[in-house]
Design a protein around this motif. Structure first.
Motif, PDB file in Angstrom:
ATOM      1  N   LEU A  23       1.586   0.914   2.384  1.00  0.00           N
ATOM      2  CA  LEU A  23       1.380   1.714   1.177  1.00  0.00           C
ATOM      3  C   LEU A  23       1.968   3.113   1.337  1.00  0.00           C
ATOM      4  N   PHE A 164      -6.291  -3.889  -5.310  1.00  0.00           N
ATOM      5  CA  PHE A 164      -5.372  -2.748  -5.399  1.00  0.00           C
ATOM      6  C   PHE A 164      -4.009  -3.199  -5.917  1.00  0.00           C
ATOM      7  N   TYR A 168      -2.162  -1.985  -9.204  1.00  0.00           N
ATOM      8  CA  TYR A 168      -0.845  -1.356  -9.107  1.00  0.00           C
ATOM      9  C   TYR A 168       0.138  -2.010 -10.071  1.00  0.00           C
ATOM     10  N   GLY A 204      -3.690   4.952  -2.421  1.00  0.00           N
ATOM     11  CA  GLY A 204      -4.134   3.695  -1.820  1.00  0.00           C
ATOM     12  C   GLY A 204      -3.979   3.711  -0.311  1.00  0.00           C
TER      13      GLY A 204
END
Length: 218
Positions: A23, A164, A168, A204
């Motif tokens: 990330l 996540f 996203y 994140g």
């Protein structure tokens, strides 16, 4: 014994995770893409009855993402394998890396085809409809990154990463620009979506880094 085996397998999966690394690396290359997005456009104009019709293409951007994502995935693979060796464990990152690179190559081919067809930032032409805009956002580097993160979440059996990655992708596919570029923004109208993507990845990565602090597993 079965419960102990499951518990041990879960501890191994948790110990293998270096979720924050991809990330943060992907956030860096997203922010670093700003110059290519801004200064890489080349316009080709042809005369028409009432003036001229201009189409833009950004080959510099295609080259940037090809090189940057390849370097990023190599760095991610190195980081994962190094962390696995330090913990005396095996690594499961290679399917994620292969998927990420394959999706990037696919996006590159599509982007080159669209560039050859004259797609880009036409000046003085009508804006594409909603479906065309959605497809344009879908066939891009950001969704390719998000799809690869889904693979990583499956490999790590990581529910938080799955949520996540889904969030996203939702951020990428929803046209959020806070009005920027509607009546102002000019050549910088690409900036808000790109910054939003980078900030989501950055936050994140920082969040997973805090959640996976080494001392929490001692």
């Amino acid at each position: 014994m079965l419960a102990q085996a499951r518990h041990l397998a879960r501890r191994v999966r948790v110990a293998q995770r270096v979720t924050w690394l991809p990330l943060l690396v992907l956030a860096v290359i997203t922010f670093a893409a700003v110059p290519a997005h801004r200064y890489g456009w080349q316009l080709t104009c042809v005369p028409v009855a009432d003036g001229e019709l201009c189409h833009g293409r950004n080959l510099a951007l295609i080259v940037y993402w090809q090189v940057a994502t390849a370097v990023a995935y190599v760095a991610i693979a190195y980081g994962y394998l190094r962390a696995a060796r330090a913990r005396g464990l095996g690594g499961r990152v290679m399917p994620y890396v292969v998927t990420g690179i394959a999706l990037n190559v696919l996006v590159q081919l599509v982007a080159l085809l669209l560039a050859n067809e004259g797609w880009g930032m036409p000046e003085g032409s009508e804006r594409p409809d909603g479906l065309a805009m959605f497809l344009t956002r879908l066939i891009d580097w950001g969704p390719a990154i998000g799809a690869a993160l889904l693979v990583l979440a499956w490999l790590e059996r990581h529910l938080a990463l799955l949520l996540f990655a889904a969030g996203y992708l939702a951020v990428l596919l929803v046209p959020v620009n806070f009005g920027w570029g509607t009546h102002w923004g000019g050549n910088w109208q690409f900036l808000p979506p790109l910054v939003i993507q980078g900030v989501v990845l950055l936050l994140g990565g920082l969040g997973f880094a805090l959640a996976q602090r080494p001392w929490q597993h001692r």
